[in-house]
Every structure is written in structure tokens, then in C-alpha cells.
Motif scaffolding. Structure first.
Motif, PDB file in Angstrom:
ATOM      1  N   THR A  49       0.997  -1.428  -0.202  1.00  0.00           N
ATOM      2  CA  THR A  49       0.217   0.031   0.036  1.00  0.00           C
ATOM      3  C   THR A  49       0.932   0.972   0.033  1.00  0.00           C
ATOM      4  N   VAL A  50       2.075   1.406   0.643  1.00  0.00           N
ATOM      5  CA  VAL A  50       2.623   2.743   0.902  1.00  0.00           C
ATOM      6  C   VAL A  50       3.868   3.035   0.026  1.00  0.00           C
ATOM      7  N   VAL A  51       4.199   1.039  -0.889  1.00  0.00           N
ATOM      8  CA  VAL A  51       4.901   1.721  -2.554  1.00  0.00           C
ATOM      9  C   VAL A  51       3.674   2.525  -3.430  1.00  0.00           C
ATOM     10  N   TRP A  52       2.493   1.589  -3.256  1.00  0.00           N
ATOM     11  CA  TRP A  52       1.660   2.561  -4.421  1.00  0.00           C
ATOM     12  C   TRP A  52       1.327   3.365  -3.915  1.00  0.00           C
ATOM     13  N   PHE A  53       1.313   4.409  -2.899  1.00  0.00           N
ATOM     14  CA  PHE A  53       0.302   5.746  -2.430  1.00  0.00           C
ATOM     15  C   PHE A  53       2.050   6.439  -3.024  1.00  0.00           C
ATOM     16  N   GLN A  54       3.390   5.596  -2.218  1.00  0.00           N
ATOM     17  CA  GLN A  54       4.204   7.052  -2.698  1.00  0.00           C
ATOM     18  C   GLN A  54       4.795   7.286  -4.004  1.00  0.00           C
ATOM     19  N   GLY A  55       4.002   6.006  -4.982  1.00  0.00           N
ATOM     20  CA  GLY A  55       4.333   5.750  -6.545  1.00  0.00           C
ATOM     21  C   GLY A  55       3.422   6.702  -7.141  1.00  0.00           C
ATOM     22  N   VAL A  56       2.497   6.982  -6.808  1.00  0.00           N
ATOM     23  CA  VAL A  56       2.199   7.806  -7.554  1.00  0.00           C
ATOM     24  C   VAL A  56       2.245   9.438  -7.450  1.00  0.00           C
ATOM     25  N   PHE A  57       2.967   9.959  -6.273  1.00  0.00           N
ATOM     26  CA  PHE A  57       3.147  10.652  -5.667  1.00  0.00           C
ATOM     27  C   PHE A  57       4.340  11.138  -6.616  1.00  0.00           C
ATOM     28  N   ALA A  58       5.286  10.308  -6.456  1.00  0.00           N
ATOM     29  CA  ALA A  58       6.422  10.251  -7.548  1.00  0.00           C
ATOM     30  C   ALA A  58       6.153  10.561  -8.549  1.00  0.00           C
ATOM     31  N   ALA A  59       4.853  10.234  -9.369  1.00  0.00           N
ATOM     32  CA  ALA A  59       4.170  10.002 -11.006  1.00  0.00           C
ATOM     33  C   ALA A  59       4.531  11.522 -11.197  1.00  0.00           C
ATOM     34  N   ILE A  60       3.248  12.053 -10.303  1.00  0.00           N
ATOM     35  CA  ILE A  60       2.805  13.652 -10.741  1.00  0.00           C
ATOM     36  C   ILE A  60       3.504  14.522 -11.009  1.00  0.00           C
ATOM     37  N   THR A  61       4.800  14.024  -9.643  1.00  0.00           N
ATOM     38  CA  THR A  61       5.678  14.974  -9.520  1.00  0.00           C
ATOM     39  C   THR A  61       6.415  15.299 -10.543  1.00  0.00           C
ATOM     40  N   LEU A  62       6.440  13.843 -11.959  1.00  0.00           N
ATOM     41  CA  LEU A  62       7.674  14.200 -13.479  1.00  0.00           C
ATOM     42  C   LEU A  62       5.710  14.473 -14.479  1.00  0.00           C
ATOM     43  N   VAL A  63       4.803  14.414 -13.831  1.00  0.00           N
ATOM     44  CA  VAL A  63       3.809  14.839 -15.052  1.00  0.00           C
ATOM     45  C   VAL A  63       4.016  16.116 -14.715  1.00  0.00           C
ATOM     46  N   LEU A  64       3.661  17.219 -13.905  1.00  0.00           N
ATOM     47  CA  LEU A  64       3.788  18.280 -13.678  1.00  0.00           C
ATOM     48  C   LEU A  64       4.992  18.780 -13.996  1.00  0.00           C
ATOM     49  N   ILE A  65       6.145  18.559 -13.912  1.00  0.00           N
ATOM     50  CA  ILE A  65       7.321  18.966 -14.610  1.00  0.00           C
ATOM     51  C   ILE A  65       6.958  18.906 -16.757  1.00  0.00           C
ATOM     52  N   ALA A  66       6.184  17.846 -16.432  1.00  0.00           N
ATOM     53  CA  ALA A  66       5.849  18.144 -17.940  1.00  0.00           C
ATOM     54  C   ALA A  66       5.106  19.489 -18.991  1.00  0.00           C
ATOM     55  N   GLY A  67       4.516  19.828 -17.601  1.00  0.00           N
ATOM     56  CA  GLY A  67       3.612  21.267 -17.806  1.00  0.00           C
ATOM     57  C   GLY A  67       4.170  22.452 -18.503  1.00  0.00           C
ATOM     58  N   SER A  68       5.395  22.533 -17.913  1.00  0.00           N
ATOM     59  CA  SER A  68       6.897  22.931 -18.068  1.00  0.00           C
ATOM     60  C   SER A  68       7.332  22.781 -19.331  1.00  0.00           C
ATOM     61  N   LEU A  69       7.273  21.903 -20.284  1.00  0.00           N
ATOM     62  CA  LEU A  69       7.649  21.559 -21.681  1.00  0.00           C
ATOM     63  C   LEU A  69       6.956  21.110 -22.916  1.00  0.00           C
ATOM     64  N   LEU A  70       5.467  21.572 -22.627  1.00  0.00           N
ATOM     65  CA  LEU A  70       4.780  20.804 -23.726  1.00  0.00           C
ATOM     66  C   LEU A  70       4.837  20.804 -24.807  1.00  0.00           C
ATOM     67  N   GLY A  71       5.048  20.370 -25.456  1.00  0.00           N
ATOM     68  CA  GLY A  71       5.251  21.144 -27.202  1.00  0.00           C
ATOM     69  C   GLY A  71       6.277  21.801 -27.358  1.00  0.00           C
ATOM     70  N   ARG A  72       7.812  21.617 -26.463  1.00  0.00           N
ATOM     71  CA  ARG A  72       8.705  21.883 -26.667  1.00  0.00           C
ATOM     72  C   ARG A  72       9.453  21.211 -26.827  1.00  0.00           C
ATOM     73  N   MET A  73       9.875  20.051 -25.512  1.00  0.00           N
ATOM     74  CA  MET A  73      10.887  19.015 -25.643  1.00  0.00           C
ATOM     75  C   MET A  73      10.799  17.736 -26.523  1.00  0.00           C
ATOM     76  N   ASN A  74      11.218  17.796 -27.119  1.00  0.00           N
ATOM     77  CA  ASN A  74      11.638  16.337 -28.160  1.00  0.00           C
ATOM     78  C   ASN A  74      10.903  14.647 -27.237  1.00  0.00           C
ATOM     79  N   PHE A  75      10.286  14.740 -27.726  1.00  0.00           N
ATOM     80  CA  PHE A  75       9.602  12.728 -27.289  1.00  0.00           C
ATOM     81  C   PHE A  75      10.795  12.595 -26.391  1.00  0.00           C
ATOM     82  N   ARG A  76      12.106  12.220 -27.607  1.00  0.00           N
ATOM     83  CA  ARG A  76      12.626  10.902 -27.017  1.00  0.00           C
ATOM     84  C   ARG A  76      13.420  11.443 -26.170  1.00  0.00           C
ATOM     85  N   ALA A  77      13.810  12.311 -25.898  1.00  0.00           N
ATOM     86  CA  ALA A  77      14.486  13.203 -24.968  1.00  0.00           C
ATOM     87  C   ALA A  77      13.667  12.768 -23.625  1.00  0.00           C
ATOM     88  N   TRP A  78      12.324  13.528 -23.772  1.00  0.00           N
ATOM     89  CA  TRP A  78      11.273  13.075 -22.603  1.00  0.00           C
ATOM     90  C   TRP A  78      11.278  11.870 -22.391  1.00  0.00           C
TER      91      TRP A  78
END
Length: 530
Positions: free
Chosen positions: A134-163
Motif C-alpha cells: 500500500t505504501v509503495v503504491w501511495f508513494q509511487g503515484v506521488f512520484a509520478a505526478i511530480t514528473l507529470v507536473l514537470i511536463a507542464g513546463s515542456l509541453l510542445g517544446r521538448m523532443n519526446f525522445r528526450a523526455w
């Protein structure tokens, strides 16, 4: 008459050990799922709605890829780097979190206990009444949303392979460091830096990392105009795609003798118009707001009274911040902005996160007032006057909504953290905010040091990653991809719609009509932003 309990409800000691609390386990799994829904589909919908139509596929795809990649990296090595045994004062020993012996035992956070010099326990571990899975899953989605938030700065800009390279590298060498240092038993955790549920670990780090990555992505960008003027054949190949998306290009058909440069001027003119693809969807981020109940409500690792306090404070601060931001828009711009209201909601949610279960309701209102005004000021005023902010191509302004709001929330938590509420949650004894006297003044200093560590580490590590990736693949999309959008970057388009300033193409739009008189007509009005 004897009542027979159905077999499905007969729990053996193996499946329901004495330490298992089914209520806590159920709530924690629900909280984790709510956080997951914030990313999938919450931010996927928000990103795809708020960007220009030509980037809808790229925006959604960056978020979906990040979520999937992080979960696999998390269970393979990153969880234990964040919450495992201490390797360094700021980093845990990596390893898989996949075996049943580890996942089915009682949860333990963090793995490392801090002791005084005399041998007494200073900060004991927390042992929630549910399994490590349960802890691994709970903390896993926290880690995942952090990267998704970073994507907000790079949408339509960063090369997808670089992402695709950036996600596992940043998770491994940046997120795990901040997570272990503040949450997982590292030096900031034991020192007493307060971050209830991610104001620093998630929001400040994602805002700074996103801005830093956007800076390097902008720096690596070749000037499209200069490049295409030197190589007009490139734009000649793009002309059919450009003209199908930008009917106003015909206005420039007689402005010079070079059709390619005329198309470029038209494209640049249309790119200057920033219109969201789907304002109604972007103005209804209900999954993000309501999902925050799991984000902050799951912070105490139990369905307890502190969890209830955290959920209520979260909604108080978000509502206050949204209203303040909207009022400022009305006062200074004479019109309320739907997108602005969403920004205000997000800054309120971010600001309350580091102190959600640690402050009183009146403090949540104060934090909402400040989160609705200070990030508004940095976005609407400072951004327009600070050259660095103007030069960095931060697609959705994540720096303001997450870095500024996250830093603000962390500092305000150091001021307003209530001692009795702190005792319910924090392992470091005698923690308190500055307004409660005693050692509270020192807490503000600790919050500043914690923020400085997160900011400094993210700037350095994100910069290193962004300068290493170009040795493998380009960091930023090519000028051709930037001009065309999803069709060039992914070979796909989000909407098979005819009429947004493009000519009918039966091979692309895939529908039949007996009326052939209007297929070559161009729709009036520019509703499509290039």
C-alpha cells in the motif's frame, strides 16, 4: 439458528494479520487512487485542454508516458532510494520493491531510526496498520505526478525522445534525493523540516526542475526564422501543412516574392495568438481539486482525525485562493478569467500542501489569500519585467503555480504550524510555528534551509541531465515540429475535424458528403492557433 459466514468473508491469519487495520488500508488505497486520478486523467485532460490544438496529443502523451515510466522505475529501484535504508544522509539504498516478503509485511516509514548521542530514540519510525504494498503504491503515484507536473513546463517544446530519457534520470537523481532527505529518514527529516504532503518534495522541486529544463530547452532551440531563412527548402516542404492550419497565411501571399518566407510570417503572426483549445474543459479541473483529498488526506498514513483536518484545510485554502485570484483579475484587468481562476485554485492547493494537517482553519484562509495574490503578482507583474522569466519558454507557467506557491506554503507552514497538530503527525518532538512562540522562530529557518536544498539540488541536477541528453538525442523539437505540432512530432492529430481553418482532405478527415461544392472552401475566422 447459527449464522454461517460466507467463505469469501472468512479471513485467515495469513490474509488478515493482527496488525492489519482494514479501514486504514482501504482509505490509503483510495487516497492513492485519487492522487493517480489527478494525473490520469486529471492533468492529461487539463493539459490537453489548455494548450493549443496542435499540441493536444503531445501534451497528453507526455503525461501518460511519465506516469507509466515512473511506476516501473519506482518499484524497480526508486522506492528504496527514497524510503529504504540510509546510503548517504540524503539518499537511500536502491533496490526492487517487488517481492512478496517485502510487500506483504507491515509498513514501516522510514526504514532508518534516528537516535540521540546517549542512545535514546529521537525520531522513531512510523508503522501504519497495512502492508508495504500500500505504501509503495501511495508513494509511487506521488512520484509520478511530480514528473507529470514537470511536463507542464515542456509541453510542445521538448523532443519526446528526450523526455523518455529525462523521466527516469530525473526521478533517480533528483526526486529520490529530495524525498529521502525530507520524508525518508534523511538529514532534513531528522532535523525537523516540515513538509506535510509534498510542498517541497513535489511542488517546489517540480516547479524548479520544470523551469530549469525549460531554460535549457529554450537555450538549445535554434532560431526558427534564421534557420529557415538559411534553408528555405525546409519550409517549402512544410507549406502544405502550414497552409492547412493557417488560412491567414494567404494575407501575405503578395507581401514579398518568397512564398516560403510569406508562410513563415503568417505562421509567426498566428503563433502570437494564444487561445486554449478547449476552455470549458480547462475551466473544470474537478478531478485535480477533488483528487487533492487523497493527496493531503493520505498524508497521515491513516484514516484519523488529522486526515480530516488536512482535507478540510485543503478545500478552505483552495477556495480562498481561487476567489482572491479572480478578484485581482477583475480589479486590474476588468474581466474575470476562467483560466486565471484555475491558476488560483492550483496555487491554493499547492500552498496548503506542506501544512494541510498542521495549521488551523483561520491559517488556511490566510494562506489562501497569500497564495491567490503572491503567485498572481509574480505571474502578472514580475514575469513581464524580469528578462530571465520572459526568455524561458515555460509552457504553462509551472514556475509560478508550483515553485512560487510551494515555497510560499513551506514558509507559511513554518509560521502557522500548530503545536498540538504537529504532535499528531510529526516524528520530531516540540515542532511548532513561529506564531506560537518557543522554538517556533527556528522552524522558519529550517524551512528556508530545506527549500534552499531542494532548489539548489534541482537546478544543478536538472541542468546536468539536460546537458547530457543532447549527446544522445536533441533536447528540443526541431523547428519543423514546433511549427506543425502533433502531426510532425507524432504523426497523429487529436481531432479529425474539418473547419478549423483548413481545407477538406478526404484522406485525413475520413467522412463522406454528397455536397462537393464546399470542400475546397476555407472556413472563415481563425479558431486554430499554430
Amino acid at each position: 439458528m447459527a449464522t454461517v459466514v460466507p467463505l469469501a468473508y472468512q479471513n485467515s491469519s495469513a490474509s488478515a494479520p493482527d496488525w492489519l487495520n482494514k479501514g486504514d488500508n482501504a482509505w490509503q488505497m483510495i487516497a492513492a487512487t485519487l492522487v493517480g486520478l489527478q494525473s490520469m486523467p486529471g492533468l492529461v485532460i487539463l493539459y490537453g485542454s489548455i494548450v493549443k490544438k496542435k499540441w493536444a496529443v503531445n501534451s497528453a502523451f507526455m503525461a501518460v508516458f511519465a506516469f507509466a515510466a515512473v511506476i516501473i522505475c519506482w518499484v524497480t529501484w526508486a522506492y528504496k532510494m527514497s524510503f529504504g535504508d540510509e546510503l548517504l544522509p540524503f539518499w537511500g539504498k536502491g533496490g526492487p520493491a517487488l517481492g512478496q516478503k517485502f510487500l506483504l509485511r507491515q509498513a514501516r516509514l522510514p526504514e532508518t531510526t534516528q537516535y540521540y548521542e546517549n542512545g535514546g530514540v529521537e525520531t522513531p519510525v512510523t508503522a501504519p496498520f497495512y502492508p508495504m504494498a500500500t505504501v509503495v503504491w501511495f508513494q509511487g503515484v506521488f512520484a509520478a505526478i511530480t514528473l507529470v507536473l514537470i511536463a507542464g513546463s515542456l509541453l510542445g517544446r521538448m523532443n519526446f525522445r528526450a523526455w523518455m530519457l529525462f523521466v527516469p534520470l530525473w526521478l533517480t537523481f533528483s526526486y529520490t534525493i529530495g524525498c529521502f532527505s525530507i520524508w525518508g529518514g534523511g538529514f532534513l527529516f531528522h532535523w525537523g523540516v516540515i513538509d506535510f504532503c509534498g510542498g517541497y518534495v513535489i511542488h517546489l522541486s517540480s516547479g524548479i526542475a520544470g523551469f530549469t529544463a525549460a531554460y535549457w530547452s529554450t537555450l538549445y532551440n535554434l532560431n526558427p526564422k534564421a534557420s529557415l531563412e538559411k534553408h528555405p527548402s525546409r519550409l517549402t516542404k512544410l507549406t502544405p501543412l502550414l497552409t492547412s492550419r493557417a488560412t491567414s497565411a494567404t494575407k501575405y501571399s503578395t507581401s514579398s516574392g518568397d512564398p516560403a518566407l510569406n508562410s513563415l510570417k503568417a505562421t509567426q503572426t498566428i503563433r502570437s495568438i494564444s487561445i486554449p483549445k478547449n476552455s470549458p474543459n480547462s475551466s473544470h479541473p474537478g478531478l485535480l481539486w477533488m483528487g487533492w483529498a487523497g493527496f493531503n488526506g493520505g498524508g497521515p498514513y491513516a484514516a484519523n482525525i488529522d486526515s480530516s483536518m488536512a482535507v478540510l484545510n485543503t478545500n478552505i485554502c483552495a477556495a480562498t485562493s481561487l476567489l482572491v485570484w479572480t478578484c485581482l483579475d477583475v480589479i486590474f484587468f476588468k474581466k474575470p478569467s476562467v483560466i486565471g481562476a484555475v491558476q488560483g485554485m492550483i496555487t491554493g492547493l499547492v500552498c496548503i500542501t506542506p501544512g494541510a494537517g498542521l495549521v488551523q482553519g483561520w491559517a488556511a484562509i490566510v494562506m489562501g489569500i497569500l497564495s491567490g495574490s503572491i503567485p498572481w503578482f509574480t505571474m502578472m507583474v514580475v514575469h513581464k519585467k524580469w528578462t530571465l522569466l520572459q526568455k524561458v519558454d515555460d509552457t504553462l507557467g509551472v514556475f509560478h503555480t508550483h515553485a512560487v506557491a510551494g515555497l510560499l506554503g513551506g514558509l507559511l507552514t513554518g509560521i502557522f504550524a500548530e503545536p498540538q497538530l504537529c504532535a499528531l503527525f510529526l516524528p520530531v518532538t516540540h515542532s511548532r510555528g513561529a506564531v506560537y512562540g518557543g522554538s517556533g522562530g527556528a522552524q522558519v529557518g529550517k524551512q528556508l534551509v530545506g527549500a534552499s536544498f531542494i532548489i539548489g539540488w534541482n537546478v544543478v541536477v536538472t541542468s546536468i541531465i539536460c546537458n547530457l541528453i543532447p549527446f544522445v538525442v536533441p533536447l528540443r523539437m526541431t523547428e519543423e515540429e514546433l511549427l506543425v505540432g502533433d502531426d510532425a512530432a507524432h504523426g497523429e492529430e487529436a481531432y479529425a475535424l474539418w473547419g478549423d481553418g483548413e481545407k477538406y482532405d478526404s484522406s485525413k478527415h475520413g467522412w463522406y458528403s454528397d455536397d462537393t461544392t464546399h470542400h475546397n472552401k476555407v472556413s472563415s475566422g481563425i479558431t486554430q492557433v499554430v
